[in-house]
Scaffold this motif. Structure first.
Motif, PDB file in Angstrom:
ATOM      1  N   LEU A   1       0.645  -1.258  -0.085  1.00 53.56           N
ATOM      2  CA  LEU A   1      -0.156   0.020   0.165  1.00 53.56           C
ATOM      3  C   LEU A   1       0.928   1.333  -0.083  1.00 53.56           C
ATOM      4  N   PHE A   2       2.007   1.246   0.674  1.00 55.09           N
ATOM      5  CA  PHE A   2       2.839   2.520   0.798  1.00 55.09           C
ATOM      6  C   PHE A   2       3.506   2.692  -0.679  1.00 55.09           C
ATOM      7  N   HIS A   3       3.762   1.537  -1.161  1.00 56.13           N
ATOM      8  CA  HIS A   3       4.395   2.031  -2.654  1.00 56.13           C
ATOM      9  C   HIS A   3       3.307   2.466  -3.484  1.00 56.13           C
ATOM     10  N   SER A   4       2.067   1.597  -3.424  1.00 53.70           N
ATOM     11  CA  SER A   4       1.102   2.301  -4.395  1.00 53.70           C
ATOM     12  C   SER A   4       0.688   3.771  -4.036  1.00 53.70           C
ATOM     13  N   LEU A   5       0.866   4.352  -2.699  1.00 51.74           N
ATOM     14  CA  LEU A   5       0.551   5.621  -2.464  1.00 51.74           C
ATOM     15  C   LEU A   5       1.666   6.544  -3.103  1.00 51.74           C
ATOM     16  N   LEU A   6       2.759   5.951  -2.917  1.00 45.81           N
ATOM     17  CA  LEU A   6       3.807   6.775  -3.373  1.00 45.81           C
ATOM     18  C   LEU A   6       3.707   6.931  -4.786  1.00 45.81           C
ATOM     19  N   ALA A   7       3.283   6.122  -5.709  1.00 43.00           N
ATOM     20  CA  ALA A   7       3.010   5.869  -7.124  1.00 43.00           C
ATOM     21  C   ALA A   7       1.826   6.823  -7.416  1.00 43.00           C
ATOM     22  N   GLU A   8       1.031   6.873  -6.608  1.00 45.86           N
ATOM     23  CA  GLU A   8      -0.204   7.686  -6.822  1.00 45.86           C
ATOM     24  C   GLU A   8       0.189   9.251  -6.751  1.00 45.86           C
ATOM     25  N   GLU A   9       0.852   9.458  -5.548  1.00 48.52           N
ATOM     26  CA  GLU A   9       1.149  10.789  -5.533  1.00 48.52           C
ATOM     27  C   GLU A   9       2.374  11.347  -6.651  1.00 48.52           C
ATOM     28  N   GLU A  10       2.911  10.391  -7.490  1.00 48.39           N
ATOM     29  CA  GLU A  10       3.774  10.757  -8.312  1.00 48.39           C
ATOM     30  C   GLU A  10       3.004  10.465  -9.869  1.00 48.39           C
ATOM     31  N   LYS A  11       1.571  10.234  -9.712  1.00 49.16           N
ATOM     32  CA  LYS A  11       0.699  10.320 -10.956  1.00 49.16           C
ATOM     33  C   LYS A  11       0.975   8.877 -11.706  1.00 49.16           C
ATOM     34  N   ARG A  12       1.553   7.969 -11.252  1.00 50.15           N
ATOM     35  CA  ARG A  12       1.756   6.861 -12.114  1.00 50.15           C
ATOM     36  C   ARG A  12       0.857   5.752 -12.031  1.00 50.15           C
ATOM     37  N   PHE A  13       0.385   5.383 -10.841  1.00 50.86           N
ATOM     38  CA  PHE A  13      -0.669   4.354 -10.628  1.00 50.86           C
ATOM     39  C   PHE A  13      -1.247   4.193  -9.210  1.00 50.86           C
ATOM     40  N   ASP A  14      -2.277   3.754  -9.030  1.00 49.63           N
ATOM     41  CA  ASP A  14      -2.709   3.744  -7.433  1.00 49.63           C
ATOM     42  C   ASP A  14      -3.054   2.309  -7.161  1.00 49.63           C
ATOM     43  N   PHE A  15      -3.435   2.173  -5.911  1.00 46.90           N
ATOM     44  CA  PHE A  15      -3.575   0.752  -5.416  1.00 46.90           C
ATOM     45  C   PHE A  15      -4.802  -0.159  -6.298  1.00 46.90           C
ATOM     46  N   LYS A  16      -5.659   0.587  -6.813  1.00 50.65           N
ATOM     47  CA  LYS A  16      -6.647  -0.014  -7.545  1.00 50.65           C
ATOM     48  C   LYS A  16      -6.140  -0.482  -8.985  1.00 50.65           C
ATOM     49  N   ASP A  17      -5.087   0.357  -9.502  1.00 52.96           N
ATOM     50  CA  ASP A  17      -4.502  -0.266 -10.721  1.00 52.96           C
ATOM     51  C   ASP A  17      -3.743  -1.501 -10.274  1.00 52.96           C
ATOM     52  N   VAL A  18      -3.061  -1.636  -9.205  1.00 51.20           N
ATOM     53  CA  VAL A  18      -2.133  -2.914  -8.752  1.00 51.20           C
ATOM     54  C   VAL A  18      -2.888  -3.764  -8.653  1.00 51.20           C
ATOM     55  N   ILE A  19      -4.187  -3.949  -7.836  1.00 49.74           N
ATOM     56  CA  ILE A  19      -5.102  -4.924  -7.975  1.00 49.74           C
ATOM     57  C   ILE A  19      -5.619  -5.299  -9.212  1.00 49.74           C
ATOM     58  N   ASN A  20      -6.124  -4.446  -9.983  1.00 52.18           N
ATOM     59  CA  ASN A  20      -6.667  -4.709 -11.511  1.00 52.18           C
ATOM     60  C   ASN A  20      -5.633  -5.622 -12.189  1.00 52.18           C
ATOM     61  N   GLU A  21      -4.568  -4.969 -12.216  1.00 49.68           N
ATOM     62  CA  GLU A  21      -3.422  -5.645 -13.117  1.00 49.68           C
ATOM     63  C   GLU A  21      -3.040  -7.031 -12.565  1.00 49.68           C
ATOM     64  N   GLU A  22      -3.192  -7.247 -11.212  1.00 47.84           N
ATOM     65  CA  GLU A  22      -2.942  -8.816 -10.786  1.00 47.84           C
ATOM     66  C   GLU A  22      -4.252  -9.590 -11.227  1.00 47.84           C
ATOM     67  N   CYS A  23      -5.337  -9.139 -11.010  1.00 49.16           N
ATOM     68  CA  CYS A  23      -6.511 -10.021 -11.452  1.00 49.16           C
ATOM     69  C   CYS A  23      -6.539 -10.429 -12.773  1.00 49.16           C
ATOM     70  N   GLU A  24      -6.067  -9.291 -13.733  1.00 53.42           N
ATOM     71  CA  GLU A  24      -5.989  -9.352 -15.104  1.00 53.42           C
ATOM     72  C   GLU A  24      -4.803 -10.888 -15.436  1.00 53.42           C
ATOM     73  N   LYS A  25      -3.818 -10.530 -14.745  1.00 58.81           N
ATOM     74  CA  LYS A  25      -2.730 -11.453 -14.818  1.00 58.81           C
ATOM     75  C   LYS A  25      -3.117 -12.810 -14.447  1.00 58.81           C
ATOM     76  N   MET A  26      -3.739 -13.106 -13.368  1.00 60.78           N
ATOM     77  CA  MET A  26      -4.330 -14.238 -12.817  1.00 60.78           C
ATOM     78  C   MET A  26      -5.259 -15.049 -13.992  1.00 60.78           C
ATOM     79  N   ILE A  27      -6.018 -13.968 -14.439  1.00 57.99           N
ATOM     80  CA  ILE A  27      -7.058 -14.781 -15.410  1.00 57.99           C
ATOM     81  C   ILE A  27      -6.149 -15.065 -16.589  1.00 57.99           C
TER      82      ILE A  27
END
Length: 274
Positions: free
Chosen positions: A79-105
């Motif tokens: 979560l900490f790294h996701s928040l840092l990335a969100e502050e940098e306007k790179r991605f957020d925690f939702k993006d992390v979870i969605n990408e993992e879901c898509e990869k698992m599928i």
């Protein structure tokens, strides 16, 4: 209790509420805590590794109360790294979870599509083939280079060796590896006799690489074997120190040959199963 944050003191009732609570706490810390405020992706890498290792320790010790805590620490890092990335306007925690879901599928076509997998080996083979396609590896060298350098060296070397063996670059038989260990040991000794530090480092690395090779052929995890050997050393050292204390002396007050006697007695206890 700070009434300003009274809502955050309430235990969450659902998974969604729990994640939201932790994210809210992190956002506050990024503003109000001097330590959290100054952290970066780079400064947190040590924490990420440490928390992962502590979680594995809890699993190995079957300490599930501790595992619950350590998994929370691992999640905090994510979560900490996701928040840092969100502050940098790179991605957020939702993006992390969605990408993992898509990869698992994507990597489980035998579950989420019409593809079939008749065995665990077949599942793993499909997994690796899909990974290769995802990463656009044009050569086996790229596949070797993709093994993370942050892995423990023994684990990384084994993974590299396994990937090299996929194209047939490997020893034919276990017995072929033992002479290589002898050869590398002799080259290390020669480097030592030449007093060449750079050669010593190189030859020691070659020897360790060869030892990982033989562990692979023997179906032994080198990381686990070294961990067990280290634990055994600690166990015997403790016996040695206890034996010295029973005689009213400290280890540092003994000669090396006296410690050797106690060490051999400690080893004998392993042999006797005590």
């Amino acid at each position: 209790m700070n009434d300003k944050y009274s809502e955050l003191y309430k235990t969450a009732e659902t998974d969604e509420e729990a994640v939201a609570r932790l994210i809210a706490i992190l956002r506050i810390l990024r503003v109000e805590c001097p330590w959290d405020r100054k952290q970066t992706h780079e400064s947190l890498t040590g924490c990420m590794l440490e928390e992962a290792y502590e979680a594995v320790d809890a699993i190995n010790e079957k300490n599930y109360d501790n595992l619950k805590e350590e998994l929370g620490d691992v999640l905090l890092q994510t979560l900490f790294h996701s928040l840092l990335a969100e502050e940098e306007k790179r991605f957020d925690f939702k993006d992390v979870i969605n990408e993992e879901c898509e990869k698992m599928i994507r990597r489980h076509p035998h579950v989420f599509s019409t593809a079939e997998a008749k065995s665990v080996d077949n599942v793993l083979e499909k997994w690796e083939n899909i990974k290769r396609q995802e990463n656009n590896w044009d050569s086996q060298t790229e596949r070797l280079k993709s093994v993370p350098k942050a892995l423990p060296a023994l684990i990384r070397s084994r993974k590299v060796q396994e990937r090299a063996s996929e194209v047939g670059f490997d020893w034919d038989d276990t017995s072929d590896v033992f002479p290589k260990i002898i050869e590398e040991t002799q080259e290390l000794r020669e480097a030592y006799e030449n007093r060449s530090n750079s050669e010593i480092v190189e030859e020691l690395g070659d020897l360790l690489f060869s030892i990982v090779n033989i562990s692979r052929f023997l179906s032994v995890n080198a990381e686990d074997a070294l961990t067990d050997a280290t634990d055994k050393f600690i166990r015997r050292f403790e016996r040695m120190e206890s034996a010295a204390a029973a005689e009213g002396v400290k280890l540092q007050d003994l000669e090396l040959k006296e410690m050797d006697v106690l060490w051999e007695k400690a080893k004998d206890l392993d042999s006797s199963g005590k």
